[in-house]
Scaffold this active site. Structure first.
Site, PDB file in Angstrom:
ATOM      1  N   CYS A 170     -18.602 -12.756 -19.491  1.00  0.00           N
ATOM      2  CA  CYS A 170     -20.062 -12.897 -20.147  1.00  0.00           C
ATOM      3  C   CYS A 170     -20.238 -14.119 -21.442  1.00  0.00           C
ATOM      4  O   CYS A 170     -20.889 -14.920 -21.361  1.00  0.00           O
ATOM      5  CB  CYS A 170     -20.426 -11.572 -20.613  1.00  0.00           C
ATOM      6  SG  CYS A 170     -22.417 -11.377 -20.799  1.00  0.00           S
ATOM      7  N   CYS A 208     -22.967  -7.746 -18.168  1.00  0.00           N
ATOM      8  CA  CYS A 208     -21.554  -7.705 -17.433  1.00  0.00           C
ATOM      9  C   CYS A 208     -20.592  -6.670 -18.144  1.00  0.00           C
ATOM     10  O   CYS A 208     -20.505  -6.668 -19.353  1.00  0.00           O
ATOM     11  CB  CYS A 208     -21.145  -9.229 -17.533  1.00  0.00           C
ATOM     12  SG  CYS A 208     -21.958 -10.408 -16.942  1.00  0.00           S
ATOM     13  N   GLY A 238       0.693  -1.197   0.036  1.00  0.00           N
ATOM     14  CA  GLY A 238       0.052  -0.113   0.013  1.00  0.00           C
ATOM     15  C   GLY A 238       0.806   1.137   0.095  1.00  0.00           C
ATOM     16  O   GLY A 238       0.074   2.321  -0.246  1.00  0.00           O
ATOM     17  N   CYS A 287     -27.623  -9.674 -15.454  1.00  0.00           N
ATOM     18  CA  CYS A 287     -26.949  -9.363 -16.685  1.00  0.00           C
ATOM     19  C   CYS A 287     -28.090  -9.927 -17.848  1.00  0.00           C
ATOM     20  O   CYS A 287     -28.557 -10.922 -17.923  1.00  0.00           O
ATOM     21  CB  CYS A 287     -25.949 -10.201 -16.839  1.00  0.00           C
ATOM     22  SG  CYS A 287     -25.198 -10.082 -18.591  1.00  0.00           S
ATOM     23  N   CYS A 331     -26.177 -12.900 -20.208  1.00  0.00           N
ATOM     24  CA  CYS A 331     -25.947 -14.263 -19.677  1.00  0.00           C
ATOM     25  C   CYS A 331     -26.570 -14.387 -18.298  1.00  0.00           C
ATOM     26  O   CYS A 331     -26.550 -15.710 -18.013  1.00  0.00           O
ATOM     27  CB  CYS A 331     -24.534 -14.302 -19.440  1.00  0.00           C
ATOM     28  SG  CYS A 331     -23.906 -13.533 -18.003  1.00  0.00           S
TER      29      CYS A 331
END
Lengths: 210, 389, 288
Positions: free
Chosen positions: C277, C271, C34, C244, C247
């Site tokens: 997808c 998606c 970080g 979605c 899909c």
């Protein structure tokens, strides 16, 4: 697709592969990585009785150039700037050989040198990244049995165990001594079979008493 | 085969590249030759070189051609090429004292050692379009050559000889009017912001390098803000000179200085009115700012010199009154690079529909929050009323 | 053109010194989860702000054995992804894929793929703004001092104010997180949906900000905790009824777009991870 770039030379290929092993080992302390075969031979001896661990030398050299500095030690003592191996490394990397407190990289040719670890720079709060990266050569890294170190911290799922046979109790104690984060030394332990263990400063190291 | 995406990004990118290549020649005019651009678009070539940070006139002409005259794009092309070049050697320090001057002026003194030389200056031109340029033919080239020879001869007769001149700043330093060149930790290699990240506070050499490759217009705006009112800069032009500078390197074996060529360059020093105390034993002196750029780039070097002097004073804490944004080293140096600024501003053309979708969800929540607020308040009021009852 | 002129550039474009610098800084970044590590950040033939940080990391770590996937907004075919893949492909010759599971190295802008990433993969994220403190402290010199002392009080005040005004932290993407309980980190503009994927993950995440000249990292199995208040917990964009339209996936990040049809067209959510997808659709079709 038209290629506009040459494929890497053997040395560049080694440097690229070695880096991925080092990165993986540092990101996953306790995981034992296998360094590729060194791309050269014929490095000068460390001392009368000792040949250098070429995998460790090559891995360290893969990160050296004219913008960084290094220092080496053997038999619990710092090696001089005019040591044949130091000159050999300088000639091939352009890295400067400097005093331990200034070195960006350190190469310990045997575990007895771990007594010197306190002399290496650990960075500052503003620039903790300005700390030494240390390569330590050891006889072997035990993969399954003979756990001597218990590791916890980032990169480790719960706890990791690793064995460093042949290291004395004081050597292990010196290795396990960590400075207050974010200061610290990041360590790569490399054995005679070019196996590599990463111990970033975030790793807490506990000695397992047998 | 199942689902096939109707997107075709690869195809679109390839066609866009081809379209750009076509557009340049679509007008049907004769393609430009690089020497034409180098010679006749001198300032465009200079700007590509100093902002691209590479002295290579013919390559810069190529960049100007390829970029269709867009100054930032041309500099970007050169910069992206420069990054692939190895650093063979660092030159010996180049001094403006060795400049073969075509032009040198000072605003600080009426007369200066060696004399003022106006040279090729656009400053006093009456800005009227010249219709004769529209149908210029090759005969003009020969005429220009003759005219130039005559002008040089006249100039030579007046000043005795032309060549190197003493620097006004040297004289002012001698007289202790301006500060000495600030001492910096001497290192064998110059600081290089392309090899070391610029972190703050940064050495003056890093600041000068950042400004030397900065976007001319950005430097000009920052400098202008400081002299206009958002700052404390009161610059006086010590000297501006333009001409040819020899570049030397130390022979790798003998160490002997060898001239490897010359560059066309402009440099400027400005004195600032703010007093600087060098050390407590000496009386105060004026501060000096320095500017340098490839080619004849007077606006750039003056802007740079003004900003250098403002930033030096800001570091020394010797600014008085309103310091303004141009006195903030981070603000100036992190926003003056044309390549970086243009890239980031342009990147908003990239698809952002993922982040925008996330923004929309947060907007929904903010709307709900606002819609609920009266209700909550109402509840509190109801509650309070009930308690009263 | 002869082969020699064709191969004008070094493998992976960057010279070896530039790669080495980035490699050294990556090791430090991994050792300091970080923390922002400054790097020189070379000029590249693509514009600043268009992925030069992620690209430099990819070019510094890629080997001829890698299989590369490049996505932008979760999509392999997005114009910028295409362009970066073209550049990396032309300068390395490595194999490329759109299948997340087959990639060893993935460079991405704005998304983390939906398919869980493995230990043998590396995800490289392109970062526009590196420092999460810029909202409260744009001056880097002062922000660096704040990071060095873990002094994040100003950020908490900013969060509090935004909760009071908007009922939620107004930072939608690039949600700030605490890494390893020490450094506050910008998650790059990934949606909040992707933030939990950084926490105790299997894979290594590398972040590159080219224009800002910073590198940082989140190693695997590292604590990554979004800033939140007890009464205003971190929430993702997930909505219980989301699905979605293509899909049928529910546990994914969806984006809205216009689909023309016979009656003029309509807005649908699908998606954002296009390859995922497509894979689901292919699997569903194979079952039929």
């Amino acid at each position: 697709m038209t290629q506009v770039a040459a494929q890497p030379t053997p040395l560049e290929r080694f440097n690229g592969h070695a880096f991925r092993v080092l990165l993986d080992c540092l990101a996953r302390p306790g995981k034992i990585g296998q360094l590729p075969s060194p791309p050269f031979s014929g490095a000068p001896s460390v001392s009368n009785s000792k040949e250098p661990n070429l995998a460790a030398v090559a891995a360290c050299m893969s990160l050296l150039d004219q913008t960084v500095s290094f220092v080496q030690a053997v038999d619990a003592d710092w090696m001089a700037a005019d040591h044949p191996l130091t000159r050999w490394i300088t000639l091939r990397t352009n890295a400067r050989a400097v005093a331990p407190a200034l070195a960006d990289f350190a190469l310990f040719h045997d575990p007895s040198c771990l007594a010197l670890i306190g002399e290496l720079k650990a960075g500052t709060l503003l620039e903790p990244e300005h700390s030494c990266t240390l390569f330590v050569c050891v006889p072997g890294i035990a993969v399954d049995a003979d756990v001597t170190l218990r590791l916890t911290g980032p990169g480790i799922k719960d706890v990791a165990g690793v064995g460093l046979p042949g290291l004395t109790q004081p050597e292990l104690v010196a290795l396990a001594q960590r400075r207050p984060f974010p200061l610290g030394i990041d360590i790569f332990v490399i054995d005679q079979h070019a196996r590599c263990l990463g111990l970033p400063r975030t790793t807490q190291i506990e000695l397992v008493m047998n | 085969m199942g689902y096939v995406a109707v997107r075709g990004g690869s195809e679109a990118v390839a066609r866009a590249e081809e379209l750009v290549a076509c557009l340049r020649l679509l007008g049907g005019s004769t393609p430009l030759q690089l020497p034409q651009i180098r010679d006749q678009l001198r300032h465009a070539v200079s700007r590509a070189m100093h902002e691209g940070a590479l002295y290579a006139p013919l390559l810069a002409a190529l960049a100007v051609k390829q970029a269709e005259g867009d100054s930032i794009e041309a500099a970007f092309l050169l910069r992206a090429y420069r990054t692939t070049l190895p650093r063979v050697i660092a030159s010996l320090p180049v001094s403006g004292r060795d400049m073969l001057c075509l032009r040198r002026i000072s605003a600080s003194f009426k007369d200066i050692p060696g004399g003022q030389i106006l040279g090729p200056a656009t400053d006093y031109l009456i800005r009227l379009l010249q219709p004769t340029l529209a149908d210029e033919d090759v005969a003009a080239v020969a005429q220009a050559a003759e005219q130039y020879a005559r002008l040089v001869e006249m100039g030579g007769r007046r000043s005795g000889e032309w060549g190197c001149f003493p620097k006004v700043a040297d004289y002012m330093r001698q007289e202790k009017m301006i500060v000495d060149i600030p001492a910096e930790p001497v290192s064998s290699d110059p600081f290089d912001i392309t090899r070391e990240p610029l972190t703050f506070p940064c050495p003056r050499s890093a600041r000068l390098q950042a400004m030397a490759q900065a976007d001319t217009s950005s430097l000009m705006s920052f400098a202008y803000s400081s002299v206009r009112g958002y700052g404390d800069a009161h610059p006086t032009l010590v000297e501006l000179r333009y001409g040819y500078l020899p570049v030397q390197v130390a022979h790798p074996l003998t160490g002997e200085a060898i001239t490897i060529g010359e560059i066309e360059a402009t440099e400027a020093e400005v004195a600032s009115k703010a007093h600087s105390v060098v050390n407590s034993n000496e009386p105060p002196r004026f501060n000096v700012g320095y500017g340098f750029a490839f080619g004849q780039s007077e606006l750039k070097v003056m802007s740079m010199a003004i900003l250098d002097s403002v930033l030096t004073q800001a570091r020394a804490g010797s600014l008085s009154g309103e310091s303004g944004p141009a006195a903030d080293e981070e603000f100036v140096l992190l926003h003056c690079d044309g390549i970086e600024a243009s890239g980031f501003v342009a990147h908003y053309k990239l698809p952002h529909y993922v982040t925008f979708e996330a923004d929309l969800r947060v907007l929904d929540r903010a709307r709900d929050h606002v819609a609920q607020r009266p209700t909550r308040l109402g509840q509190l009021v109801d509650q309070a009323l009930e308690e009263q009852v | 053109m002869s082969e020699k002129i064709d191969q004008l550039y070094n493998f992976a474009l960057l010279d070896e010194d530039a790669k080495r610098e980035i490699r050294r800084k990556l090791l430090k970044a991994v050792a300091l989860p970080g923390h922002l590590v400054p790097f020189a950040s070379r000029d590249l033939p693509i514009a600043r702000g268009w992925g030069t940080g992620g690209l430099q990391i990819t070019l510094a770590i890629i080997t001829p054995d890698d299989t590369l996937k490049v996505i932008d907004q979760g999509d392999d075919e997005s114009v910028n992804a295409v362009n970066l893949r073209r550049l990396i492909g032309r300068t390395t010759g490595v194999a490329t894929t759109t299948d997340t599971a087959s990639a060893s190295l993935i460079q991405t802008r704005h998304r983390i793929p939906e398919e869980p990433l493995r230990a043998d993969q590396i995800l490289v994220l392109q970062v526009p703004m590196a420092d999460p403190l810029r909202w409260v402290e744009p001056n880097l010199e002062r922000a660096t001092a704040m990071h060095s002392e873990s002094d994040y009080g100003k950020m908490w005040v900013y969060m509090y104010e935004s909760v009071v005004r908007a009922g939620d932290l107004r930072i939608a993407s690039q949600y700030p997180v605490m890494v390893n309980r020490r450094y506050l980190m910008d998650t790059t503009p990934i949606p909040r949906w992707d933030v939990p994927k950084l926490h105790m993950a299997e894979t290594l995440y590398l972040f590159g900000a080219g224009r800002e000249k910073r590198i940082y990292a989140v190693p695997p199995y590292t604590l990554v905790e979004p800033l939140q208040f007890e009464d205003y917990p971190f929430r993702t964009e997930y909505q219980p009824d989301q699905r979605c339209a293509r899909c049928g996936a529910e546990q994914v990040f969806l984006t809205t777009h216009f689909v023309p049809d016979a009656s003029g067209g309509r807005w649908v959510s699908t998606c954002s991870d296009a390859a995922y997808c497509a894979k689901r659709l292919a699997e569903a079709e194979a079952l039929l």
